[in-house]
Write a protein that holds these residues in place. Structure first.
Motif, PDB file in Angstrom:
ATOM      1  N   TYR A   1     -20.317  12.128 -44.556  1.00 46.20           N
ATOM      2  CA  TYR A   1     -19.397  11.691 -45.612  1.00 46.20           C
ATOM      3  C   TYR A   1     -18.542  10.519 -45.134  1.00 46.20           C
ATOM      4  O   TYR A   1     -18.334   9.542 -45.867  1.00 46.20           O
ATOM      5  CB  TYR A   1     -18.517  12.858 -46.044  1.00 46.20           C
ATOM      6  CG  TYR A   1     -17.399  12.487 -46.983  1.00 46.20           C
ATOM      7  CD1 TYR A   1     -17.663  11.962 -48.255  1.00 46.20           C
ATOM      8  CD2 TYR A   1     -16.066  12.645 -46.609  1.00 46.20           C
ATOM      9  CE1 TYR A   1     -16.634  11.618 -49.116  1.00 46.20           C
ATOM     10  CE2 TYR A   1     -15.034  12.293 -47.460  1.00 46.20           C
ATOM     11  CZ  TYR A   1     -15.316  11.789 -48.713  1.00 46.20           C
ATOM     12  OH  TYR A   1     -14.298  11.443 -49.566  1.00 46.20           O
ATOM     13  N   ARG A   2     -18.078  10.580 -43.897  1.00 45.60           N
ATOM     14  CA  ARG A   2     -17.280   9.480 -43.358  1.00 45.60           C
ATOM     15  C   ARG A   2     -18.099   8.191 -43.266  1.00 45.60           C
ATOM     16  O   ARG A   2     -17.595   7.103 -43.563  1.00 45.60           O
ATOM     17  CB  ARG A   2     -16.705   9.863 -41.989  1.00 45.60           C
ATOM     18  CG  ARG A   2     -15.680  10.992 -42.077  1.00 45.60           C
ATOM     19  CD  ARG A   2     -15.090  11.354 -40.728  1.00 45.60           C
ATOM     20  NE  ARG A   2     -14.139  12.447 -40.861  1.00 45.60           N
ATOM     21  CZ  ARG A   2     -13.109  12.667 -40.057  1.00 45.60           C
ATOM     22  NH1 ARG A   2     -12.889  11.852 -39.029  1.00 45.60           N
ATOM     23  NH2 ARG A   2     -12.291  13.681 -40.252  1.00 45.60           N
TER      24      ARG A   2
ATOM     25  N   HIS B   1     -15.520  15.823 -33.023  1.00 50.91           N
ATOM     26  CA  HIS B   1     -16.429  16.495 -33.942  1.00 50.91           C
ATOM     27  C   HIS B   1     -17.243  17.547 -33.208  1.00 50.91           C
ATOM     28  O   HIS B   1     -17.508  17.427 -32.003  1.00 50.91           O
ATOM     29  CB  HIS B   1     -17.378  15.481 -34.591  1.00 50.91           C
ATOM     30  CG  HIS B   1     -16.670  14.312 -35.219  1.00 50.91           C
ATOM     31  ND1 HIS B   1     -15.974  14.411 -36.388  1.00 50.91           N
ATOM     32  CD2 HIS B   1     -16.531  13.034 -34.795  1.00 50.91           C
ATOM     33  CE1 HIS B   1     -15.447  13.232 -36.683  1.00 50.91           C
ATOM     34  NE2 HIS B   1     -15.767  12.378 -35.731  1.00 50.91           N
TER      35      HIS B   1
ATOM     36  N   SER C   1     -19.502  16.435 -42.812  1.00 52.20           N
ATOM     37  CA  SER C   1     -18.302  15.599 -42.891  1.00 52.20           C
ATOM     38  C   SER C   1     -18.509  14.270 -42.179  1.00 52.20           C
ATOM     39  O   SER C   1     -17.993  13.229 -42.609  1.00 52.20           O
ATOM     40  CB  SER C   1     -17.086  16.339 -42.323  1.00 52.20           C
ATOM     41  OG  SER C   1     -17.225  16.575 -40.951  1.00 52.20           O
ATOM     42  N   SER C   2     -19.273  14.275 -41.094  1.00 46.63           N
ATOM     43  CA  SER C   2     -19.557  13.011 -40.401  1.00 46.63           C
ATOM     44  C   SER C   2     -20.373  12.080 -41.297  1.00 46.63           C
ATOM     45  O   SER C   2     -20.134  10.865 -41.348  1.00 46.63           O
ATOM     46  CB  SER C   2     -20.307  13.287 -39.098  1.00 46.63           C
ATOM     47  OG  SER C   2     -19.498  14.002 -38.190  1.00 46.63           O
TER      48      SER C   2
ATOM     49  N   ASP D   1     -19.964  19.930 -37.985  1.00 41.68           N
ATOM     50  CA  ASP D   1     -19.344  18.853 -38.751  1.00 41.68           C
ATOM     51  C   ASP D   1     -20.343  17.797 -39.218  1.00 41.68           C
ATOM     52  O   ASP D   1     -19.957  16.674 -39.549  1.00 41.68           O
ATOM     53  CB  ASP D   1     -18.263  18.169 -37.902  1.00 41.68           C
ATOM     54  CG  ASP D   1     -17.147  19.124 -37.506  1.00 41.68           C
ATOM     55  OD1 ASP D   1     -16.784  19.970 -38.338  1.00 41.68           O
ATOM     56  OD2 ASP D   1     -16.658  19.017 -36.366  1.00 41.68           O
TER      57      ASP D   1
ATOM     58  N   ASP E   1     -16.771  21.476 -46.235  1.00 44.04           N
ATOM     59  CA  ASP E   1     -16.700  22.159 -44.946  1.00 44.04           C
ATOM     60  C   ASP E   1     -16.928  23.665 -45.113  1.00 44.04           C
ATOM     61  O   ASP E   1     -16.094  24.368 -45.688  1.00 44.04           O
ATOM     62  CB  ASP E   1     -15.337  21.899 -44.311  1.00 44.04           C
ATOM     63  CG  ASP E   1     -15.213  22.502 -42.929  1.00 44.04           C
ATOM     64  OD1 ASP E   1     -15.398  21.754 -41.956  1.00 44.04           O
ATOM     65  OD2 ASP E   1     -14.936  23.712 -42.830  1.00 44.04           O
TER      66      ASP E   1
ATOM     67  N   LEU F   1      -7.741   9.714 -44.108  1.00 45.88           N
ATOM     68  CA  LEU F   1      -8.851  10.055 -43.226  1.00 45.88           C
ATOM     69  C   LEU F   1      -9.035   8.964 -42.173  1.00 45.88           C
ATOM     70  O   LEU F   1      -9.239   7.799 -42.516  1.00 45.88           O
ATOM     71  CB  LEU F   1     -10.129  10.210 -44.061  1.00 45.88           C
ATOM     72  CG  LEU F   1     -11.265  11.021 -43.446  1.00 45.88           C
ATOM     73  CD1 LEU F   1     -10.861  12.478 -43.285  1.00 45.88           C
ATOM     74  CD2 LEU F   1     -12.503  10.921 -44.340  1.00 45.88           C
TER      75      LEU F   1
ATOM     76  N   ARG G   1      -9.600  13.481 -47.604  1.00 49.64           N
ATOM     77  CA  ARG G   1      -9.328  14.729 -46.891  1.00 49.64           C
ATOM     78  C   ARG G   1      -9.732  15.929 -47.755  1.00 49.64           C
ATOM     79  O   ARG G   1     -10.296  16.910 -47.262  1.00 49.64           O
ATOM     80  CB  ARG G   1      -7.850  14.831 -46.538  1.00 49.64           C
ATOM     81  CG  ARG G   1      -7.400  14.017 -45.349  1.00 49.64           C
ATOM     82  CD  ARG G   1      -7.880  14.584 -44.029  1.00 49.64           C
ATOM     83  NE  ARG G   1      -7.193  13.993 -42.881  1.00 49.64           N
ATOM     84  CZ  ARG G   1      -7.592  14.140 -41.633  1.00 49.64           C
ATOM     85  NH1 ARG G   1      -8.678  14.844 -41.352  1.00 49.64           N
ATOM     86  NH2 ARG G   1      -6.924  13.578 -40.642  1.00 49.64           N
TER      87      ARG G   1
ATOM     88  N   GLU H   1     -13.544  16.242 -47.963  1.00 49.21           N
ATOM     89  CA  GLU H   1     -14.083  16.750 -46.702  1.00 49.21           C
ATOM     90  C   GLU H   1     -13.851  18.251 -46.574  1.00 49.21           C
ATOM     91  O   GLU H   1     -14.723  18.982 -46.084  1.00 49.21           O
ATOM     92  CB  GLU H   1     -13.456  15.997 -45.533  1.00 49.21           C
ATOM     93  CG  GLU H   1     -14.192  16.209 -44.233  1.00 49.21           C
ATOM     94  CD  GLU H   1     -13.705  15.296 -43.128  1.00 49.21           C
ATOM     95  OE1 GLU H   1     -14.370  14.276 -42.854  1.00 49.21           O
ATOM     96  OE2 GLU H   1     -12.642  15.597 -42.534  1.00 49.21           O
ATOM     97  N   ASN H   2     -12.700  18.736 -47.014  1.00 40.90           N
ATOM     98  CA  ASN H   2     -12.445  20.177 -47.002  1.00 40.90           C
ATOM     99  C   ASN H   2     -13.433  20.923 -47.882  1.00 40.90           C
ATOM    100  O   ASN H   2     -13.929  21.999 -47.532  1.00 40.90           O
ATOM    101  CB  ASN H   2     -11.013  20.446 -47.467  1.00 40.90           C
ATOM    102  CG  ASN H   2     -10.715  21.924 -47.605  1.00 40.90           C
ATOM    103  OD1 ASN H   2     -10.539  22.638 -46.617  1.00 40.90           O
ATOM    104  ND2 ASN H   2     -10.655  22.406 -48.831  1.00 40.90           N
TER     105      ASN H   2
END
Length: 346
Positions: free
Chosen positions: A332-333, A322, A329-330, A326, A172, A310, A165, A168-169
């Protein structure tokens, strides 16, 4: 440690600031493993050791002991019976039986330790052959061997959220105008340009984000108006991210910042920021105060997110939608899923 996937044990993780390991042994933990950290000499920046915080004799915490410096080098003394262990972990002396020669089995459990960026990094397991070579050492930052960069360590910050988390912040841009309004962004200029995302192969060379843009009220310290600022992000490790700001015309300052995180569980972590600058006239305390203030804006928001882990698995308790901003972050996931990261995910 049964619920910790093997991949996390193969990675390097920051555990403590280097300056905190001095004359006395220090206790900490990584992925549920209690550790004792100790330094061979507090005066010359000598090697730091990371061992399991347990004496192999009767299980006492070695972190309650002391470091001895003598003719035979540095040793860690157990607080219970005074057994002395050399740098390789093997017992060298048993005071109750001074003529006894301890065999090889009388050895503390030793883990690999490195010092980078003002932090002590520890790896609990040996990496598998399939693990990408970029993950076999702590992340590099800033440009290696370049003395022009001034490096300042900020933190530690204990945060009630998962390491993913927090990463990801950090990646962003679209929260700048709301969480950091007047500092890093403006509500009236909330649009961002996510840039291009390069995703590496199967076993984890990470992500590179180029030409990501956000509007900032002051592009640099001496600027009198806002401008679009270009960023580059690198994610060389599942719990680390690097940001560098491309210089705006007339900007005399180059800045880069790294986020390094110790995952303390699925819903808690400890973070450090490492700031690297060229041409910045701010003092080290001023840079630290700025980072403290920015993170104080982030903290209540990231700690409010639910779930704290997450949600990336098929059996996650919730799903998250999303938007076009994003993209990073997508990616990264997807990176976490390719690696098989379980700590801090659900």
């Amino acid at each position: 440690m049964n619920d910790i996937a093997m991949i996390e044990q193969q990675l390097w993780h920051p555990v403590i600031a280097s300056h905190q390991v001095r004359e006395a042994p220090v206790a900490c933990a990584l992925l549920g493993q209690p550790l004792v950290l100790w330094r061979e000499s507090a005066h010359d920046g000598s090697r730091v050791h990371a061992w399991a915080d347990r004496c192999p004799h009767r299980g006492a915490k070695l972190s309650l002991g002391r470091v001895l410096i003598g003719l035979h080098g540095a040793r860690l003394e157990c607080p219970y019976h005074g057994w002395q262990f050399g740098g390789a972990g093997r017992c060298q002396h048993v005071p109750a039986a001074p003529d006894f020669m301890p065999p090889a089995g009388h050895t503390a459990q030793v883990f690999e330790a490195r010092e980078r960026h003002g932090l002590v990094w520890v790896r609990l397991g040996t990496p598998e052959q399939a693990l990408d070579t970029s993950l076999r050492e702590p992340p590099a930052f800033p440009p290696a061997g370049d003395p022009a960069w001034r490096v300042v360590l900020c933190g530690s910050y204990e945060v009630s959220t998962s390491a993913p988390r927090l990463v990801e912040n950090f990646l962003d841009l679209s929260h700048f105008g709301f969480v950091h309004e007047g500092w890093l962004g403006e509500r009236g200029h909330a649009q961002v340009r996510p840039g291009t995302v390069e995703e590496a192969g199967e076993r984890g060379a990470g992500l590179v984000v180029r030409e990501a843009h956000a509007w900032q009220p002051r592009a640099y310290a001496q600027a009198d108006k806002g401008a679009w600022v270009a960023y580059r992000y690198d994610v060389p490790h599942p719990f680390a991210a690097l940001l560098s700001k491309e210089a705006t015309a007339g900007d005399p300052v180059s800045n880069a910042i790294a986020l390094f995180i110790r995952p303390d569980g699925h819903e808690i972590c400890t973070a450090w920021f490492v700031m690297a600058t060229q041409g910045d006239t701010s003092t080290d305390p001023e840079l630290i105060a700025f980072q403290d203030a920015v993170f104080a804006q982030d903290r209540p928001v990231v700690e409010s997110q639910t779930p704290r882990a997450l949600p990336i698995g098929r059996t996650a308790p919730v799903t998250e939608v999303h938007g076009p901003a994003d993209r990073v972050s997508s990616a990264y996931r997807r990176y976490l899923m390719r690696l098989g990261i379980s700590v801090g995910t659900c």
